[in-house]
Design a protein around this motif. Structure first.
Motif, PDB file in Angstrom:
ATOM      1  N   GLU A 176     -19.182  24.893  53.739  1.00 54.73           N
ATOM      2  CA  GLU A 176     -20.166  25.452  52.809  1.00 54.73           C
ATOM      3  C   GLU A 176     -21.395  24.564  52.658  1.00 54.73           C
ATOM      4  O   GLU A 176     -22.526  25.033  52.642  1.00 54.73           O
ATOM      5  CB  GLU A 176     -19.514  25.671  51.436  1.00 54.73           C
ATOM      6  CG  GLU A 176     -20.382  26.439  50.459  1.00 54.73           C
ATOM      7  CD  GLU A 176     -20.750  27.832  50.967  1.00 54.73           C
ATOM      8  OE1 GLU A 176     -21.887  28.256  50.712  1.00 54.73           O
ATOM      9  OE2 GLU A 176     -19.915  28.466  51.624  1.00 54.73           O
ATOM     10  N   ASP A 177     -21.207  23.238  52.543  1.00 54.26           N
ATOM     11  CA  ASP A 177     -22.354  22.350  52.320  1.00 54.26           C
ATOM     12  C   ASP A 177     -23.327  22.387  53.484  1.00 54.26           C
ATOM     13  O   ASP A 177     -24.543  22.342  53.295  1.00 54.26           O
ATOM     14  CB  ASP A 177     -21.881  20.912  52.095  1.00 54.26           C
ATOM     15  CG  ASP A 177     -21.249  20.733  50.716  1.00 54.26           C
ATOM     16  OD1 ASP A 177     -21.471  21.614  49.854  1.00 54.26           O
ATOM     17  OD2 ASP A 177     -20.531  19.747  50.526  1.00 54.26           O
ATOM     18  N   ARG A 179     -24.007  24.819  55.389  1.00 53.90           N
ATOM     19  CA  ARG A 179     -24.729  26.078  55.469  1.00 53.90           C
ATOM     20  C   ARG A 179     -25.740  26.257  54.352  1.00 53.90           C
ATOM     21  O   ARG A 179     -26.520  27.200  54.372  1.00 53.90           O
ATOM     22  CB  ARG A 179     -23.738  27.261  55.448  1.00 53.90           C
ATOM     23  CG  ARG A 179     -22.796  27.277  56.626  1.00 53.90           C
ATOM     24  CD  ARG A 179     -22.126  28.632  56.760  1.00 53.90           C
ATOM     25  NE  ARG A 179     -21.312  28.948  55.600  1.00 53.90           N
ATOM     26  CZ  ARG A 179     -20.037  28.607  55.473  1.00 53.90           C
ATOM     27  NH1 ARG A 179     -19.454  27.892  56.410  1.00 53.90           N
ATOM     28  NH2 ARG A 179     -19.356  28.958  54.408  1.00 53.90           N
ATOM     29  N   ARG A 180     -25.746  25.359  53.367  1.00 54.89           N
ATOM     30  CA  ARG A 180     -26.648  25.526  52.228  1.00 54.89           C
ATOM     31  C   ARG A 180     -28.093  25.216  52.611  1.00 54.89           C
ATOM     32  O   ARG A 180     -28.368  24.313  53.404  1.00 54.89           O
ATOM     33  CB  ARG A 180     -26.245  24.597  51.085  1.00 54.89           C
ATOM     34  CG  ARG A 180     -24.941  24.938  50.407  1.00 54.89           C
ATOM     35  CD  ARG A 180     -24.714  24.043  49.223  1.00 54.89           C
ATOM     36  NE  ARG A 180     -25.663  24.331  48.153  1.00 54.89           N
ATOM     37  CZ  ARG A 180     -25.859  23.509  47.118  1.00 54.89           C
ATOM     38  NH1 ARG A 180     -25.211  22.359  47.047  1.00 54.89           N
ATOM     39  NH2 ARG A 180     -26.724  23.833  46.178  1.00 54.89           N
ATOM     40  N   LEU A 181     -28.985  25.965  52.017  1.00 60.86           N
ATOM     41  CA  LEU A 181     -30.413  25.679  52.163  1.00 60.86           C
ATOM     42  C   LEU A 181     -30.742  24.428  51.365  1.00 60.86           C
ATOM     43  O   LEU A 181     -30.348  24.286  50.207  1.00 60.86           O
ATOM     44  CB  LEU A 181     -31.224  26.870  51.635  1.00 60.86           C
ATOM     45  CG  LEU A 181     -32.742  26.741  51.695  1.00 60.86           C
ATOM     46  CD1 LEU A 181     -33.211  26.774  53.134  1.00 60.86           C
ATOM     47  CD2 LEU A 181     -33.394  27.875  50.903  1.00 60.86           C
ATOM     48  N   ARG A 182     -31.456  23.506  51.981  1.00 60.76           N
ATOM     49  CA  ARG A 182     -31.845  22.268  51.317  1.00 60.76           C
ATOM     50  C   ARG A 182     -33.351  22.291  51.078  1.00 60.76           C
ATOM     51  O   ARG A 182     -34.121  22.573  51.996  1.00 60.76           O
ATOM     52  CB  ARG A 182     -31.432  21.057  52.146  1.00 60.76           C
ATOM     53  CG  ARG A 182     -29.931  20.999  52.365  1.00 60.76           C
ATOM     54  CD  ARG A 182     -29.494  19.778  53.146  1.00 60.76           C
ATOM     55  NE  ARG A 182     -28.058  19.802  53.371  1.00 60.76           N
ATOM     56  CZ  ARG A 182     -27.148  19.393  52.483  1.00 60.76           C
ATOM     57  NH1 ARG A 182     -27.539  18.916  51.318  1.00 60.76           N
ATOM     58  NH2 ARG A 182     -25.857  19.468  52.770  1.00 60.76           N
ATOM     59  N   THR A 251     -34.493  32.100  48.115  1.00 61.25           N
ATOM     60  CA  THR A 251     -33.584  31.230  48.881  1.00 61.25           C
ATOM     61  C   THR A 251     -32.493  32.011  49.601  1.00 61.25           C
ATOM     62  O   THR A 251     -32.147  31.697  50.746  1.00 61.25           O
ATOM     63  CB  THR A 251     -32.945  30.176  47.965  1.00 61.25           C
ATOM     64  OG1 THR A 251     -32.369  30.819  46.816  1.00 61.25           O
ATOM     65  CG2 THR A 251     -33.971  29.152  47.521  1.00 61.25           C
ATOM     66  N   GLU A 255     -31.761  31.848  53.631  1.00 62.52           N
ATOM     67  CA  GLU A 255     -30.468  31.491  54.198  1.00 62.52           C
ATOM     68  C   GLU A 255     -29.978  32.565  55.161  1.00 62.52           C
ATOM     69  O   GLU A 255     -29.441  32.259  56.230  1.00 62.52           O
ATOM     70  CB  GLU A 255     -29.452  31.265  53.079  1.00 62.52           C
ATOM     71  CG  GLU A 255     -29.682  29.969  52.313  1.00 62.52           C
ATOM     72  CD  GLU A 255     -28.673  29.778  51.194  1.00 62.52           C
ATOM     73  OE1 GLU A 255     -28.133  30.798  50.700  1.00 62.52           O
ATOM     74  OE2 GLU A 255     -28.441  28.625  50.796  1.00 62.52           O
ATOM     75  N   ARG A 260     -32.690  26.439  57.107  1.00 60.48           N
ATOM     76  CA  ARG A 260     -31.827  25.453  56.467  1.00 60.48           C
ATOM     77  C   ARG A 260     -32.609  24.429  55.650  1.00 60.48           C
ATOM     78  O   ARG A 260     -32.030  23.723  54.833  1.00 60.48           O
ATOM     79  CB  ARG A 260     -30.986  24.726  57.535  1.00 60.48           C
ATOM     80  CG  ARG A 260     -29.922  25.629  58.150  1.00 60.48           C
ATOM     81  CD  ARG A 260     -28.860  25.976  57.119  1.00 60.48           C
ATOM     82  NE  ARG A 260     -27.994  27.063  57.571  1.00 60.48           N
ATOM     83  CZ  ARG A 260     -28.130  28.307  57.221  1.00 60.48           C
ATOM     84  NH1 ARG A 260     -29.124  28.680  56.432  1.00 60.48           N
ATOM     85  NH2 ARG A 260     -27.292  29.230  57.639  1.00 60.48           N
ATOM     86  N   ARG A 287     -32.365  22.111  40.808  1.00 60.38           N
ATOM     87  CA  ARG A 287     -30.997  21.578  40.826  1.00 60.38           C
ATOM     88  C   ARG A 287     -30.165  22.202  39.713  1.00 60.38           C
ATOM     89  O   ARG A 287     -28.981  22.522  39.902  1.00 60.38           O
ATOM     90  CB  ARG A 287     -31.019  20.060  40.690  1.00 60.38           C
ATOM     91  CG  ARG A 287     -31.465  19.324  41.943  1.00 60.38           C
ATOM     92  CD  ARG A 287     -31.162  17.841  41.856  1.00 60.38           C
ATOM     93  NE  ARG A 287     -31.961  17.194  40.838  1.00 60.38           N
ATOM     94  CZ  ARG A 287     -33.151  16.645  41.051  1.00 60.38           C
ATOM     95  NH1 ARG A 287     -33.695  16.682  42.263  1.00 60.38           N
ATOM     96  NH2 ARG A 287     -33.809  16.040  40.068  1.00 60.38           N
ATOM     97  N   LEU A 291     -29.330  24.779  43.224  1.00 63.70           N
ATOM     98  CA  LEU A 291     -29.861  24.547  44.557  1.00 63.70           C
ATOM     99  C   LEU A 291     -29.828  23.065  44.914  1.00 63.70           C
ATOM    100  O   LEU A 291     -29.872  22.197  44.035  1.00 63.70           O
ATOM    101  CB  LEU A 291     -31.299  25.069  44.645  1.00 63.70           C
ATOM    102  CG  LEU A 291     -31.469  26.581  44.445  1.00 63.70           C
ATOM    103  CD1 LEU A 291     -32.939  26.951  44.410  1.00 63.70           C
ATOM    104  CD2 LEU A 291     -30.757  27.361  45.545  1.00 63.70           C
ATOM    105  N   ALA A 292     -29.754  22.780  46.217  1.00 63.51           N
ATOM    106  CA  ALA A 292     -29.784  21.400  46.698  1.00 63.51           C
ATOM    107  C   ALA A 292     -31.246  20.996  46.881  1.00 63.51           C
ATOM    108  O   ALA A 292     -31.858  21.258  47.914  1.00 63.51           O
ATOM    109  CB  ALA A 292     -29.021  21.272  48.008  1.00 63.51           C
TER     110      ALA A 292
END
Length: 303
Positions: A176-177, A179-182, A251, A255, A260, A287, A291-292
């Motif tokens: 999961e991490d 694949r997260r949008l940063r 976002t 994704e 990414r 945050r 969101l990252a």
């Protein structure tokens, strides 16, 4: 949707090889190997394209010794790399005999689909010679039959588009991490130019400039006094809130489209006061919404 078969896993035990994750990507030309390679890069793999089979063991040992990012290595083989050897199944067995546990991904598609893909880009098949596209595909299928039988993951891309194939690979190998949008909220000074990688550009110059407040001039937007001054101005809170809502609204779509990394650039005149304070506050609100996000300051200290 496409077929996917998974078996196997990583080497158990305490050997150095057990800390090295290897993925071998092969399959039919036109099946989507390049998309698989890019997706593996997205989730943190070091990808070696067109690697000759004769060098697979050497590459695995280099990855083991190098450590770091190379501990997750993907080796992509196609017709050009197989020119050095046609025994892919044997090369994979040799890796296993040396204590590695390669996960083999085989990318496949129906003949009719492969023919349409080659025709759409007006390319010949690497193995067709003077014959037809179908002849080249048939030769390649025969060469890869044993490798397909030994594959841990078979992905049939006949009915998958590029984004669907990418998501499938990320589901299998990313977690999961990965694949997260940063998001990076980047402050900058307009006098130094726009950031070339910005996806959104915000202009904070409508706010009063702390530069003209003597007790704030030498401080930056990362300090409490300047931040309080900037965020306390009329319209500042609404400005941050509206852009936080905008980023949150987009976002999920980014994704889905495979993005990414997203850069939200916040500018003021010199990149010292207003943009820095706004960037810090926007990153914090993002945050808080899950969101990252992190704040970076391109021009801080340049004046």
């Amino acid at each position: 949707m496409g077929e996917a078969r998974t078996t196997g896993g990583h080497v158990e035990g305490g050997t150095a090889e057990s800390d090295t994750t290897l993925v071998v990507v092969t399959g039919l030309s036109g099946g989507g190997r390049s998309t698989v390679a890019r997706a593996l890069e997205n989730v943190g793999y070091y990808v070696v394209d067109n690697l000759p089979q004769a060098l697979m063991l050497d590459m695995a040992e280099l990855a083991m010794k190098a450590g770091g990012a190379a501990r997750r290595t993907a080796m992509v083989l196609d017709v050009r790399s197989r020119a050095f050897s046609t025994d892919l199944a044997g090369a994979i067995r040799e890796l296993k005999e040396r204590g590695f546990s390669p996960r083999v991904v085989f990318v496949d598609a129906d003949d009719e689909v492969l023919i349409r893909r080659f025709e759409s880009v007006r390319r010949s098949h690497p193995l067709q010679g003077g014959g037809r596209l179908a002849d080249g595909i048939a030769v390649e299928r025969a060469l890869l039959e044993e490798a397909r039988d030994q594959a841990d993951v078979i992905i049939d891309t006949s009915h998958l588009n590029v984004n669907q194939l990418r998501r499938r690979v990320e589901e299998l190998f990313g977690g999961e991490d990965a694949r997260r949008l940063r998001l990076t909220v980047l402050s900058f000074g307009f006098k130094y130019g726009l950031p070339p990688d910005a996806d959104f550009v915000l202009d904070a110059r409508f706010l009063p400039n702390p530069y003209w407040v003597p007790e704030l001039r030498e401080h930056t937007g990362r300090e409490a006094a300047v931040s309080a001054y900037v965020l306390g101005q009329e319209g500042a809170d609404a400005f941050v809130a509206s852009y936080a809502d905008l980023v949150n609204a987009t976002t999920a779509g980014f994704e889905r489209e495979g993005k990414r990394y997203l850069t939200v650039a916040v500018g003021c005149t010199g990149g010292k006061h207003r943009s820095v304070a706004i960037a810090e506050e926007l990153a914090e609100r993002l945050r808080q919404s899950g969101l990252a996000a992190n704040a970076q300051h391109r021009d801080l200290g340049r004046e």
